[in-house]
Design a protein around this motif. Structure first.
Motif, PDB file in Angstrom:
ATOM      1  N   PRO A  23      -3.734   6.672  -7.994  1.00 45.78           N
ATOM      2  CA  PRO A  23      -4.549   7.601  -7.278  1.00 45.78           C
ATOM      3  C   PRO A  23      -5.449   6.886  -6.248  1.00 45.78           C
ATOM      4  CG  PRO A  23      -5.029   7.900  -9.657  1.00 45.78           C
ATOM      5  CD  PRO A  23      -4.240   6.719  -9.545  1.00 45.78           C
ATOM      6  N   SER A  24      -5.734   5.591  -6.364  1.00 39.72           N
ATOM      7  CA  SER A  24      -6.410   5.040  -5.236  1.00 39.72           C
ATOM      8  C   SER A  24      -5.795   4.694  -4.060  1.00 39.72           C
ATOM      9  CB  SER A  24      -7.104   3.595  -5.971  1.00 39.72           C
ATOM     10  OG  SER A  24      -5.905   2.609  -5.866  1.00 39.72           O
ATOM     11  N   LEU A  25      -4.692   5.047  -4.094  1.00 34.37           N
ATOM     12  CA  LEU A  25      -3.989   4.946  -2.751  1.00 34.37           C
ATOM     13  C   LEU A  25      -4.039   5.963  -1.870  1.00 34.37           C
ATOM     14  CD1 LEU A  25      -0.588   3.037  -3.860  1.00 34.37           C
ATOM     15  CD2 LEU A  25      -2.723   2.025  -2.811  1.00 34.37           C
ATOM     16  N   TRP A  61      -3.705   3.729 -13.467  1.00 36.84           N
ATOM     17  CA  TRP A  61      -5.297   3.812 -12.826  1.00 36.84           C
ATOM     18  C   TRP A  61      -5.516   3.642 -11.095  1.00 36.84           C
ATOM     19  CZ3 TRP A  61      -8.753  -0.325 -11.905  1.00 36.84           C
ATOM     20  CH2 TRP A  61     -10.006  -0.166 -11.609  1.00 36.84           C
ATOM     21  N   LEU A  62      -4.563   2.592 -11.151  1.00 41.90           N
ATOM     22  CA  LEU A  62      -4.317   2.048  -9.414  1.00 41.90           C
ATOM     23  C   LEU A  62      -3.629   3.323  -8.579  1.00 41.90           C
ATOM     24  CD1 LEU A  62      -3.548  -1.659  -9.590  1.00 41.90           C
ATOM     25  CD2 LEU A  62      -5.711  -0.437  -8.796  1.00 41.90           C
ATOM     26  N   ARG A 104       0.739  -1.257   0.096  1.00 45.64           N
ATOM     27  CA  ARG A 104       0.114   0.015   0.039  1.00 45.64           C
ATOM     28  C   ARG A 104       0.966   1.424   0.012  1.00 45.64           C
ATOM     29  NH1 ARG A 104      -5.072  -0.696  -1.644  1.00 45.64           N
ATOM     30  NH2 ARG A 104      -5.837  -2.665  -0.673  1.00 45.64           N
TER      31      ARG A 104
END
Length: 103
Positions: free
Chosen positions: A101-103, A98-99, A26
């Protein structure tokens, strides 16, 4: 293209490890390194595919003495596979971007 294979194998090992541990890394810095590495190798893969296609086109158009039919067909198949490899690498880059910014 010699850098793409070790990079992809190492990412596959990290993904397999994260599946067995049931947790994804993460840290945004780790994912940023993956995104930048995928982006750079995708760009280099596109460069290799374009150079393969241009050399193949040159050999086909020059004459049949430099490139017999059977060998030219192999070069053309190699160029097509190089573009397919680039497309898949670029898809991986977009998915990782794409992944991020999800962090």
């Amino acid at each position: 293209m010699g850098l793409v294979t070790p990079w992809s194998v190492s990412l596959a090992l990290v993904d397999a490890y994260s599946m067995f541990v049931k947790g994804l890394p993460r840290q945004p810095s780790v994912l940023l390194v993956v995104v930048v590495g995928d982006w750079a190798l995708s760009f280099l893969s596109l460069v290799a595919a374009c150079s393969t296609a241009s050399v193949t086109s040159l050999l086909v158009n020059v004459s049949s003495t430099y490139c017999p039919s059977k060998i030219c067909n192999r070069y053309q198949l190699s160029a097509a596979m190089a573009f397919m490899s680039w497309f898949l690498s670029f898809a991986s880059t977009l998915f990782n971007l794409w992944l991020l910014p999800s962090l």
